[in-house]
Design an enzyme around this catalytic site. Structure first.
Site, short mmCIF file in Angstrom:
data_model
loop_
_atom_site.label_atom_id
_atom_site.label_comp_id
_atom_site.label_asym_id
_atom_site.label_seq_id
_atom_site.Cartn_x
_atom_site.Cartn_y
_atom_site.Cartn_z
N GLY A 46 -41.68 12.35 33.59
CA GLY A 46 -41.78 13.32 32.52
C GLY A 46 -42.83 12.51 31.44
N GLN A 51 -48.02 10.53 24.25
CA GLN A 51 -48.24 9.37 25.35
C GLN A 51 -49.86 9.41 25.77
OE1 GLN A 51 -44.42 10.05 27.87
NE2 GLN A 51 -45.05 8.10 27.81
N CYS A 88 -40.50 3.97 31.25
CA CYS A 88 -41.44 4.90 30.38
C CYS A 88 -42.80 4.57 30.99
CB CYS A 88 -41.34 4.42 29.14
SG CYS A 88 -42.45 5.63 27.95
N LEU A 89 -43.72 5.49 31.07
CA LEU A 89 -45.12 5.39 31.53
C LEU A 89 -45.91 4.56 30.44
CD1 LEU A 89 -45.82 8.71 33.24
CD2 LEU A 89 -45.48 6.70 34.46
N HIS A 130 -35.30 11.60 26.57
CA HIS A 130 -36.34 10.42 26.41
C HIS A 130 -37.95 11.40 26.05
CE1 HIS A 130 -38.54 6.76 28.21
NE2 HIS A 130 -39.65 7.88 28.06
N GLU A 131 -38.11 12.36 26.46
CA GLU A 131 -39.09 12.85 26.01
C GLU A 131 -39.03 13.39 24.74
OE1 GLU A 131 -41.66 11.89 27.83
OE2 GLU A 131 -40.34 11.56 29.73
N HIS A 134 -39.78 10.80 22.32
CA HIS A 134 -41.22 10.72 21.92
C HIS A 134 -41.91 11.37 20.83
CE1 HIS A 134 -42.40 7.87 24.91
NE2 HIS A 134 -41.93 8.29 25.98
ZN ZN Z 1 -41.68 7.77 27.78
#
Ligand code: ZN
Length: 151
Positions: A46, A51, A88-89, A130-131, A134
């Site tokens: 995701g 991000q 998380c990226l 999670h997304e 953000h």
């Molecule tokens: Zn993330």
């Protein structure tokens, strides 16, 4: 289509609230394409627009069941609870345990501007929560119970 640079958790932009998309124009379509490219390239499940430095309410998810693109996503229902590992990226090389609903139902717009409903359990529910976090400037590391491990 292009890869965009993934911002790390030390970047203030990840703490800002994203704005609603008011018009799905070419720029938003390009954003969706670039976000999918960037997510797949990084082997993520995701990615949220902040991000890659864009404060718009846009997320992409693929937990291995196909690409989901959501514009202005809103959680309309949750149920149950799950507790498990998350990463998380924007926080590379780390994992931590987070409590999330086990079921999540989200209303959003697709790239054609049509209202859609996406729901899922387990990993899908976790990815949606999670997304969408953000978009509020919230990172999973804020919610970790216990230690954040190196992987
Ligand atoms: Zn993330």
């Amino acid at each position: 289509m292009a890869l965009r640079k993934i911002r790390l958790s030390t970047d203030d932009i990840l703490r800002k609230k994203s704005k609603e998309v008011v018009e799905i124009n070419d720029k938003i379509l390009e954003l969706l394409d670039d976000m999918a490219d960037t997510m797949y390239n990084a082997n993520g499940v995701g990615l949220a627009a902040p991000q890659i430095g864009v404060l718009r309410r846009v997320i992409v998810i693929d937990i291995g069941e196909g690409l989901i693109e959501l514009i202005n996503p809103v959680i309309i229902e949750t149920d149950g609870e799950q507790f498990g590992e998350e990463g998380c990226l924007s926080v590379p090389g780390k994992l931590g345990d987070v409590r999330r609903p086990n079921y999540c139902k989200v209303e959003a717009l697709n790239r054609d501007g049509e209202k859609i409903v996406v729901e899922g359990e387990g990993l899908m529910a976790r990815a949606l929560c999670h997304e969408i976090d953000h978009l509020e400037g919230i990172l999973y590391i804020d919610k970790v119970e216990g230690i954040i491990e190196d992987i």
